[in-house]
Design a protein around this motif. Structure first.
Motif, PDB file in Angstrom:
ATOM      1  N   TRP A 119     -64.196 -34.942  -5.307  1.00  0.00           N
ATOM      2  CA  TRP A 119     -64.785 -34.126  -4.221  1.00  0.00           C
ATOM      3  C   TRP A 119     -64.522 -32.626  -4.237  1.00  0.00           C
ATOM      4  O   TRP A 119     -65.464 -31.890  -4.067  1.00  0.00           O
ATOM      5  CB  TRP A 119     -64.524 -34.858  -2.753  1.00  0.00           C
ATOM      6  CG  TRP A 119     -64.878 -34.109  -1.820  1.00  0.00           C
ATOM      7  CD1 TRP A 119     -66.342 -33.833  -1.028  1.00  0.00           C
ATOM      8  CD2 TRP A 119     -64.025 -33.200  -1.035  1.00  0.00           C
ATOM      9  NE1 TRP A 119     -66.189 -32.755   0.033  1.00  0.00           N
ATOM     10  CE2 TRP A 119     -64.944 -32.442   0.174  1.00  0.00           C
ATOM     11  CE3 TRP A 119     -62.799 -32.763  -0.987  1.00  0.00           C
ATOM     12  CZ2 TRP A 119     -64.491 -31.418   0.749  1.00  0.00           C
ATOM     13  CZ3 TRP A 119     -62.423 -31.876  -0.028  1.00  0.00           C
ATOM     14  CH2 TRP A 119     -63.143 -31.163   0.888  1.00  0.00           C
ATOM     15  N   ALA A 120     -63.457 -32.371  -4.013  1.00  0.00           N
ATOM     16  CA  ALA A 120     -62.803 -30.824  -4.219  1.00  0.00           C
ATOM     17  C   ALA A 120     -63.630 -29.970  -5.212  1.00  0.00           C
ATOM     18  O   ALA A 120     -64.006 -29.104  -5.187  1.00  0.00           O
ATOM     19  CB  ALA A 120     -61.346 -30.793  -4.006  1.00  0.00           C
ATOM     20  N   GLU A 121     -63.474 -30.707  -6.299  1.00  0.00           N
ATOM     21  CA  GLU A 121     -64.089 -29.840  -7.554  1.00  0.00           C
ATOM     22  C   GLU A 121     -65.699 -29.838  -7.341  1.00  0.00           C
ATOM     23  O   GLU A 121     -66.315 -28.857  -7.752  1.00  0.00           O
ATOM     24  CB  GLU A 121     -63.764 -30.724  -8.932  1.00  0.00           C
ATOM     25  CG  GLU A 121     -62.362 -30.611  -9.193  1.00  0.00           C
ATOM     26  CD  GLU A 121     -61.910 -31.366 -10.327  1.00  0.00           C
ATOM     27  OE1 GLU A 121     -62.796 -32.051 -10.843  1.00  0.00           O
ATOM     28  OE2 GLU A 121     -60.709 -31.400 -10.781  1.00  0.00           O
ATOM     29  N   VAL A 349     -72.887 -25.993   8.627  1.00  0.00           N
ATOM     30  CA  VAL A 349     -71.453 -26.455   8.383  1.00  0.00           C
ATOM     31  C   VAL A 349     -70.699 -26.924   9.804  1.00  0.00           C
ATOM     32  O   VAL A 349     -70.676 -26.140  10.599  1.00  0.00           O
ATOM     33  CB  VAL A 349     -70.601 -25.564   7.871  1.00  0.00           C
ATOM     34  CG1 VAL A 349     -69.126 -26.177   7.461  1.00  0.00           C
ATOM     35  CG2 VAL A 349     -71.154 -24.994   6.436  1.00  0.00           C
ATOM     36  N   ARG A 350     -70.301 -28.156   9.846  1.00  0.00           N
ATOM     37  CA  ARG A 350     -69.796 -28.755  10.993  1.00  0.00           C
ATOM     38  C   ARG A 350     -68.458 -27.817  11.762  1.00  0.00           C
ATOM     39  O   ARG A 350     -68.514 -27.608  12.782  1.00  0.00           O
ATOM     40  CB  ARG A 350     -69.396 -30.388  10.646  1.00  0.00           C
ATOM     41  CG  ARG A 350     -68.756 -30.824  12.023  1.00  0.00           C
ATOM     42  CD  ARG A 350     -68.253 -32.326  11.586  1.00  0.00           C
ATOM     43  NE  ARG A 350     -67.214 -32.156  10.489  1.00  0.00           N
ATOM     44  CZ  ARG A 350     -65.963 -32.026  10.775  1.00  0.00           C
ATOM     45  NH1 ARG A 350     -65.552 -31.943  11.870  1.00  0.00           N
ATOM     46  NH2 ARG A 350     -65.112 -32.102   9.601  1.00  0.00           N
ATOM     47  N   LYS A 402     -72.885 -28.089  -1.380  1.00  0.00           N
ATOM     48  CA  LYS A 402     -71.902 -27.684  -1.101  1.00  0.00           C
ATOM     49  C   LYS A 402     -71.754 -27.336   0.645  1.00  0.00           C
ATOM     50  O   LYS A 402     -70.763 -27.614   1.129  1.00  0.00           O
ATOM     51  CB  LYS A 402     -71.459 -26.195  -1.706  1.00  0.00           C
ATOM     52  CG  LYS A 402     -70.344 -25.721  -1.279  1.00  0.00           C
ATOM     53  CD  LYS A 402     -69.999 -24.229  -1.901  1.00  0.00           C
ATOM     54  CE  LYS A 402     -68.603 -23.434  -1.326  1.00  0.00           C
ATOM     55  NZ  LYS A 402     -68.663 -22.333  -2.332  1.00  0.00           N
ATOM     56  N   ASP A 403     -72.813 -26.859   1.077  1.00  0.00           N
ATOM     57  CA  ASP A 403     -72.883 -26.579   2.539  1.00  0.00           C
ATOM     58  C   ASP A 403     -73.800 -27.892   3.348  1.00  0.00           C
ATOM     59  O   ASP A 403     -74.212 -27.514   4.340  1.00  0.00           O
ATOM     60  CB  ASP A 403     -73.712 -25.393   2.925  1.00  0.00           C
ATOM     61  CG  ASP A 403     -72.678 -24.279   2.481  1.00  0.00           C
ATOM     62  OD1 ASP A 403     -71.349 -24.259   2.531  1.00  0.00           O
ATOM     63  OD2 ASP A 403     -73.250 -23.105   2.162  1.00  0.00           O
ATOM     64  N   GLY A 404     -73.902 -28.896   2.547  1.00  0.00           N
ATOM     65  CA  GLY A 404     -74.722 -30.293   2.961  1.00  0.00           C
ATOM     66  C   GLY A 404     -73.824 -31.124   2.788  1.00  0.00           C
ATOM     67  O   GLY A 404     -72.835 -31.138   3.574  1.00  0.00           O
ATOM     68  N   CYS A 405     -73.940 -32.045   2.171  1.00  0.00           N
ATOM     69  CA  CYS A 405     -73.246 -33.482   2.210  1.00  0.00           C
ATOM     70  C   CYS A 405     -72.035 -33.501   1.595  1.00  0.00           C
ATOM     71  O   CYS A 405     -71.370 -34.466   1.682  1.00  0.00           O
ATOM     72  CB  CYS A 405     -74.290 -34.504   1.497  1.00  0.00           C
ATOM     73  SG  CYS A 405     -74.632 -34.563  -0.132  1.00  0.00           S
ATOM     74  N   LEU A 406     -71.664 -32.329   0.912  1.00  0.00           N
ATOM     75  CA  LEU A 406     -70.415 -32.204   0.254  1.00  0.00           C
ATOM     76  C   LEU A 406     -69.339 -31.483   1.173  1.00  0.00           C
ATOM     77  O   LEU A 406     -68.190 -31.237   0.772  1.00  0.00           O
ATOM     78  CB  LEU A 406     -70.449 -31.713  -1.067  1.00  0.00           C
ATOM     79  CG  LEU A 406     -70.879 -32.542  -2.335  1.00  0.00           C
ATOM     80  CD1 LEU A 406     -71.064 -31.740  -3.520  1.00  0.00           C
ATOM     81  CD2 LEU A 406     -70.005 -33.739  -2.472  1.00  0.00           C
ATOM     82  N   ASP A 408     -67.581 -32.201   3.963  1.00  0.00           N
ATOM     83  CA  ASP A 408     -66.532 -32.853   4.750  1.00  0.00           C
ATOM     84  C   ASP A 408     -65.744 -33.627   3.794  1.00  0.00           C
ATOM     85  O   ASP A 408     -66.316 -34.019   2.560  1.00  0.00           O
ATOM     86  CB  ASP A 408     -67.042 -33.807   5.784  1.00  0.00           C
ATOM     87  CG  ASP A 408     -67.713 -32.933   6.767  1.00  0.00           C
ATOM     88  OD1 ASP A 408     -67.049 -32.463   7.400  1.00  0.00           O
ATOM     89  OD2 ASP A 408     -69.013 -33.331   7.115  1.00  0.00           O
ATOM     90  N   VAL A 409     -64.309 -33.753   3.947  1.00  0.00           N
ATOM     91  CA  VAL A 409     -63.456 -34.493   3.156  1.00  0.00           C
ATOM     92  C   VAL A 409     -63.394 -36.171   3.475  1.00  0.00           C
ATOM     93  O   VAL A 409     -63.330 -36.954   2.569  1.00  0.00           O
ATOM     94  CB  VAL A 409     -62.036 -33.888   3.189  1.00  0.00           C
ATOM     95  CG1 VAL A 409     -61.606 -34.487   4.498  1.00  0.00           C
ATOM     96  CG2 VAL A 409     -61.126 -34.453   2.147  1.00  0.00           C
TER      97      VAL A 409
END
Length: 503
Positions: A119-121, A349-350, A402-406, A408-409
């Motif tokens: 996920w981080a990558e 972004v939340r 990146k600024d959507g569904c990715l 949050d961790v």
């Protein structure tokens, strides 16, 4: 064996398991802060082994035997006594744990360890397809766990119960509906107001090394004990409890955006203050653990927003902030800075969201998670569904995953069912703050004088010290004399932002 001896044995077993879990927590923290990328597979194997060992200890038949014996003893006679609370909550943990096979627990731990690194990558590279198979596997494993736990109406209930015991989709959906009904007209009024802040103030140059100094000073000012904790960098801010005297905060820094790290630090410090406020003599038992994630989030959101974004906080803290960032803020008045950090604007972004629109971000995640879990939303379609909901609810469309569904961790670590606790936390926090004001007098006067200890002491007496003695709703009602609902939250938002935007 008499009841007291059996109880002592049960507590000893519980504390042994907690020690093992603290090793797991340390490895997880190090994975997200200092572990080199090449270590992910090995770390996955380590965490899978530990997860299996912890699961085996939690499901030891000896615990079931002890619980059966103790539940028939006079130790459970007074429901809020330490012994009765520990017996009741250890029964809950035992019953849930014994429903999961060890193989599933180990597979989940290994899968999420690898998924988190992926996920981080993927987030950095804006590459959802790279994360998609990991998310699909996590959802599949989450379904399996929900089926093992069992549920009456929705598999989501079974997962949410891990974070907010007793909460149901039906209840949370109704709460979100009422909050949304109250927020939509408020957001519209704010956007239409001719009075708007200068957002560029918080988008100037803020050197990271100075952000670190200021953020640590703010966390210390509100009471976080750095002799029993630390602050490090990570991709997504979090607080990790290693054990008594060892609470780890993390944040991320943006050199051209003040809010990103500062309010993340206050948020995570709120979590840390709760953990530092739990009674150390009860470590490893339910009486030494947080009530729920909703109550935990009430503490983080409380310090981040009710305190950290208040005008009185900055009456005290802004002179120091101008000293630290003199070249950046020498020409900015307190009123303008305070308005800028509280700007309301639909965003992507939340963690950057303002207090008013924040719960709409949470609602989107709540709905997407349910759709994934039910199978109504194929994993490949998540980005499109996410973007559509952002357009429908907030009027903005993410230009990237990146600024959507990715962003949050949570999904990568398998925390399906966690997101609703943020909104529950906001609801609880608003009621608790109303009661704190009634009990302590003017909180604004205290903040302006740099006095945060009275509020912290009150929270530790009213919330932290009780451990898991009461369920979330019962705890809030005992403290505030009112059952939790959205009224205090909506009233506080209307009052604060009505004044800021001249509504």
């Amino acid at each position: 064996m008499d009841a007291r001896t059996s109880y002592d044995e049960l507590i000893n077993l519980s504390k042994q398991t907690a020690l093992l879990a603290s090793c797991e927590a340390l490895l997880s923290w190090e994975q997200q802060t200092y572990m080199p990328p090449g270590g992910v597979e090995h770390r996955g194997n380590q965490l899978a082994l530990l997860a299996g060992m912890i699961h085996e200890q939690r499901t030891d038949p000896k615990i079931g035997d002890l619980l059966g014996e103790l539940e028939a003893s006079d130790l459970t006679g007074k429901p809020d006594a330490v012994e009765a609370v520990n017996i009741r909550e250890l029964r809950r943990v035992y019953d849930r744990a014994t429903k999961l096979p060890r193989a599933l627990v180990e597979e989940f731990a290994k899968t999420t360890t690898v998924a988190e690194r992926c996920w981080a990558e993927a987030r950095v590279k804006d590459n959802f397809p790279a994360f998609e198979p990991h998310l699909a596997r996590i959802i599949d494993l989450s379904r399996q766990m929900a089926e093992c736990y069992g549920y009456e109406s929705s598999p989501y209930d079974a997962l949410m119960d891990s974070y907010e015991p007793g909460a149901t989709c039906e209840q949370v959906t109704a709460l979100f509906g009422r909050i949304k009904e109250g927020l939509v007209p408020l957001v519209a009024s704010i956007i239409a107001s001719p009075k708007q802040p200068d957002e560029s103030i918080v988008r100037r140059n803020y050197p990271v090394d100075r952000q670190e100094i200021l953020g640590e000073a703010a966390a210390a000012a509100i009471g976080f004990d750095f002799q029993k904790g630390r602050l490090d960098r990570t991709a997504h801010p979090f607080c990790s409890t290693i054990g008594p005297g060892d609470i780890r905060l993390t944040t991320r820094y943006n050199p051209v955006y003040f809010n990103d790290s500062f309010f993340s630090i206050l948020h995570e410090a709120g979590h840390g203050l709760y953990e530092q406020g739990l009674l150390e003599e009860h470590f490893g038992t339910p009486m030494g653990e947080a009530v729920s994630l909703g109550i935990h989030e009430s503490q983080s959101r409380l310090w981040e927003n009710a305190v950290g974004r208040s005008h009185s906080f900055w009456r005290h803290f802004y002179p120091r902030t101008r000293q630290v960032f003199h070249a950046t803020l020498h020409d900015v008045a307190l009123e303008d800075f305070h308005f800028a950090i509280n700007r309301v604007k639909p965003s992507l972004v939340r963690v950057d969201a303002d207090e008013v629109t924040y719960n709409l971000h949470v609602l989107i995640r709540f709905e997407v998670e349910q759709a994934m879990l039910s199978g109504d939303l194929p994993i490949a379609d998540v980005p499109a569904a996410w973007n559509q909901k952002y357009q429908d609810y907030l009027g903005v469309t993410p230009p990237s995953s990146k600024d959507g569904c990715l962003q949050d961790v949570h999904w990568s670590i398998g925390a399906i069912g966690y997101f609703p606790t943020y909104t529950l936390g906001n609801v609880y926090a608003a009621q608790l703050m109303n009661q704190a004001e009634e009990s302590l007098g003017s909180l604004d006067e205290l903040y302006a004088a740099g006095e945060f200890h009275p509020l912290l002491t009150w929270l530790r007496e009213q919330v932290h010290a009780h451990g898991q003695c009461y369920r979330s709703a019962e705890l809030v009602e005992r403290v505030t004399k009112k059952a939790p609902d959205e009224t205090a939250l909506l009233e506080s938002l209307r009052s604060k932002f009505g004044q800021l935007y001249d509504l």
